[in-house]
Design an enzyme around this catalytic site. Structure first.
Site, PDB file in Angstrom:
ATOM      1  N   ARG A   1       0.840  -1.221   0.000  1.00 14.15           N
ATOM      2  CA  ARG A   1       0.000   0.000   0.000  1.00 14.15           C
ATOM      3  C   ARG A   1       0.870   1.264   0.000  1.00 14.15           C
ATOM      4  NH1 ARG A   1      -2.861  -3.776  -0.656  1.00 14.15           N
ATOM      5  NH2 ARG A   1      -4.979  -4.077   0.136  1.00 14.15           N
TER       6      ARG A   1
ATOM      7  N   SER B   1     -10.509  -0.376   3.291  1.00 15.52           N
ATOM      8  CA  SER B   1      -9.755  -0.427   4.561  1.00 15.52           C
ATOM      9  C   SER B   1      -9.309   0.983   4.930  1.00 15.52           C
ATOM     10  CB  SER B   1      -8.494  -1.277   4.402  1.00 15.52           C
ATOM     11  OG  SER B   1      -8.818  -2.580   3.998  1.00 15.52           O
TER      12      SER B   1
ATOM     13  N   GLU C   1      -4.527   4.090   5.718  1.00 18.32           N
ATOM     14  CA  GLU C   1      -4.323   3.756   4.306  1.00 18.32           C
ATOM     15  C   GLU C   1      -4.965   4.847   3.453  1.00 18.32           C
ATOM     16  OE1 GLU C   1      -5.659  -0.150   2.372  1.00 18.32           O
ATOM     17  OE2 GLU C   1      -6.513   1.445   1.140  1.00 18.32           O
TER      18      GLU C   1
END
Ligand code: FAD
Ligand code: EPU
Length: 344
Positions: free
Chosen positions: A164, A244, A340
Site C-alpha cells: 500500500r 480499509s 491507508e
C-alpha cells in the site's frame, strides 16, 4: 475544458463527504492537462488530483483546484508470443480494465477484480488484494510533472512500490499527474502458456469449491474474488466508505511473541523481512469497535477495518472516530495503526 467554481464533491468521493472545491476541472486528455500547467496560477495554487475518490477522506472545503482525471483509452502497446503490454488511460475504470483483460484471456489482473477507482490511482498505493499487487504486472507509467509540464516515463524501479505504498505517497507526493499505466500480462492463448493462478489465498479456494469450479480460468478466479468481496465489503453506493481505513501493521518478532502469549488466537502472517503482519481488522474488533456507530460515522459490521458514513457525516467526524479507534488499539496492544486512506 469547463472550469467550475464552488463545486460540491459529494458525488465524487465514495465516503460521500459533502465539501466544496473552489475550482474544479475535468481533464480528458494529456494536452488538456498540459494547458492547465501553463497557467502559473494553477501551478502555484493548492491542488488535488482525483480519480474515483475511493481512497480519500475529505476533511474540509478545498481552497484550490480539484482536477478530476478522465483520460480514456485501452490499447495494446506491445506484444510477443507469450505476453502483451496493455496501456490504459489513467481515467479508465479499474474493474473495467480487469474485465477487458479477462475477456481477451490476458492474465495477471484477475485477483484485483472489483477494486473501486480508476487506473491512474492504481500505482499510487500499489493496489493489492487476494495475494496480488499491481506491481506484479506493472510495466511503466506516463505522467506529467506538474511544475514543468514535462512528460515523464517511470518504470517500476523508479516507483518504490511496497505494501500500500509508493514514492507517490512520499517524496513525490503531489508532483506528478499520472496519465496512463501499462501492464505486462500473460497471453493464455499462447501455445506455451503455463500460467500459475493464485488461488491459495484466504478463502479463494473455498469459494472456488463452493462455485464447483473444476478447471481454473481467469473468469472463475475473478468471479470467486468478486463474490468474497461483495459478501464482506460495503458497496459505497449504499454506504459511504473508502475500503480499509488503516493498513495492516507489521510488528517485530519480539513484540509479536509477547502479544501472542497474551492473545494466542491472534491471527498473524510472517513476512519476508522477518516481521509479523497482524490484521488491523482483528485488533479493532478486539477493542470492541466492530459494528459501533458514533454520531453519523461507524465501524462496519462485517469488516471492522472499514469505516463508514451512515449519511451526512463530515470528514472531521470520520477522522475523529478513526482517531478514537487508533487510540484504543495503541492502548490495548501497543501497536500504532497508520491510515491507508489519504486524508485531505
Ligand atoms: P482516488 O481516491 O481518487 O485517489 C487516491 C490518491 O491517488 C489521491 O492521493 C489522489 O490524489 C491520487 N491520484 C489519483 N489519481 C491520480 C493520478 N492520475 N495522478 C496522480 N495522483 C493521482 N484498495 C486496495 O489496494 N485493495 C483493495 O482491495 C481495495 N478495496 C476497496 C474496497 C472498497 C469498497 C473501497 C471503497 C476502496 C477499496 N480500495 C482498495 C481503495 C481504492 O479503491 C484504491 O486505493 C484505488 O486505487 C483508488 O482509486 P481512485 O481512482 O478512487 O483514487
Ligand atoms: N479480521 C477480524 N475482524 C474483522 C476483519 C478482519 O478478525 O472485522 C481478521 C480475520 O482474522 C481475517 C483477517 O483479519 O482473517 C483478514 O481479513 P480480510 O481477509 O478481510 O482482509 P484484511 O486484511 O482486512 C486486506 C486488505 C484489503 C483486501 C483484502 C483481501 C489492507 C489494509 N486491506 O484486508 O484491501 O481487499 O485484504 O486481500 O491490506 C483496501 O486496501 O482498501 C482493501 C479493502
Amino acid at each position: 475544458m469547463k472550469i467550475e467554481k464552488n463545486k460540491s464533491l459529494k458525488l465524487l468521493n465514495t465516503f460521500g463527504i459533502d465539501v466544496i472545491a473552489k475550482y474544479f476541472v475535468e481533464v480528458c486528455s494529456v494536452d488538456e492537462f498540459r494547458e492547465l500547467c501553463r497557467d502559473p496560477e494553477f501551478v502555484r495554487t493548492r491542488r488535488l488530483i482525483l480519480g474515483g475518490g475511493s481512497n480519500v477522506l475529505l476533511t474540509g472545503d478545498f481552497d484550490g483546484w480539484v482536477v478530476k482525471n478522465s483520460i480514456p483509452g485501452i490499447s495494446i502497446a506491445a506484444e510477443t508470443g507469450g505476453e502483451v503490454t496493455v496501456k490504459a488511460g489513467a481515467g479508465e475504470n479499474w474493474h473495467d480494465l480487469v474485465m477487458w483483460s479477462i475477456e481477451r484471456d490476458y492474465a495477471g489482473l484477475e485477483n484485483l477484480s472489483l477494486i473501486p477507482g480508476l487506473t491512474g490511482a492504481a500505482p499510487i498505493q500499489n493496489i493489492g488484494a487476494y495475494g496480488a499487487e499491481q506491481k506484479d504486472v506493472f510495466d511503466q507509467l506516463e505522467a506529467i510533472e506538474i511544475g514543468s509540464g514535462d512528460k515523464v516515463i517511470l518504470k517500476a524501479g523508479d516507483c518504490a512500490f511496497g505494501y500500500r505504498d509508493s514514492i507517490f505517497k512520499r517524496q513525490w507526493k503531489n508532483r506528478f499527474f499520472i496519465t496512463s499505466v501499462s501492464f505486462k500480462l500473460a497471453k493464455l492463448s499462447s501455445p506455451n502458456a503455463h500460467y500459475r493462478y493464485r488461488a491459495e489465498y484466504g478463502n479463494v479456494r473455498a469459494m472456488l469449491d463452493e462455485m464447483k469450479v473444476q478447471d481454473l480460468s481467469l473468469k472463475a478466479m475473478s468471479e470467486a474474488v468478486c463474490r468474497i468481496r461483495r459478501a464482506k465489503l460495503p458497496d459505497p453506493k449504499e454506504l459511504g466508505n473508502a475500503g480499509s481505513f488503516f493498513k495492516n501493521p507489521s510488528i517485530p518478532q519480539a513484540q509479536f511473541e509477547a502479544l501472542a502469549s497474551k492473545y494466542p488466537e491472534m491471527p498473524h502472517y510472517p513476512q519476508e523481512d522477518g516481521r509479523i503482519k497482524v490484521p488491523a481488522g482483528w485488533l479493532i474488533e478486539q477493542c470492541g469497535w466492530k459494528g459501533k456507530k458514533v454520531g453519523r460515522a461507524g465501524c462496519h459490521k462485517t469488516q471492522a477495518l472499514v469505516l463508514v458514513n451512515y449519511g451526512g457525516a463530515t470528514g472531521r467526524e470520520v477522522l475523529e472516530f478513526a482517531e478514537s479507534i487508533r487510540g484504543s488499539v495503541t492502548e490495548k496492544f501497543g501497536i500504532e495503526l497508520s491510515s491507508e486512506v489519504n486524508i485531505i
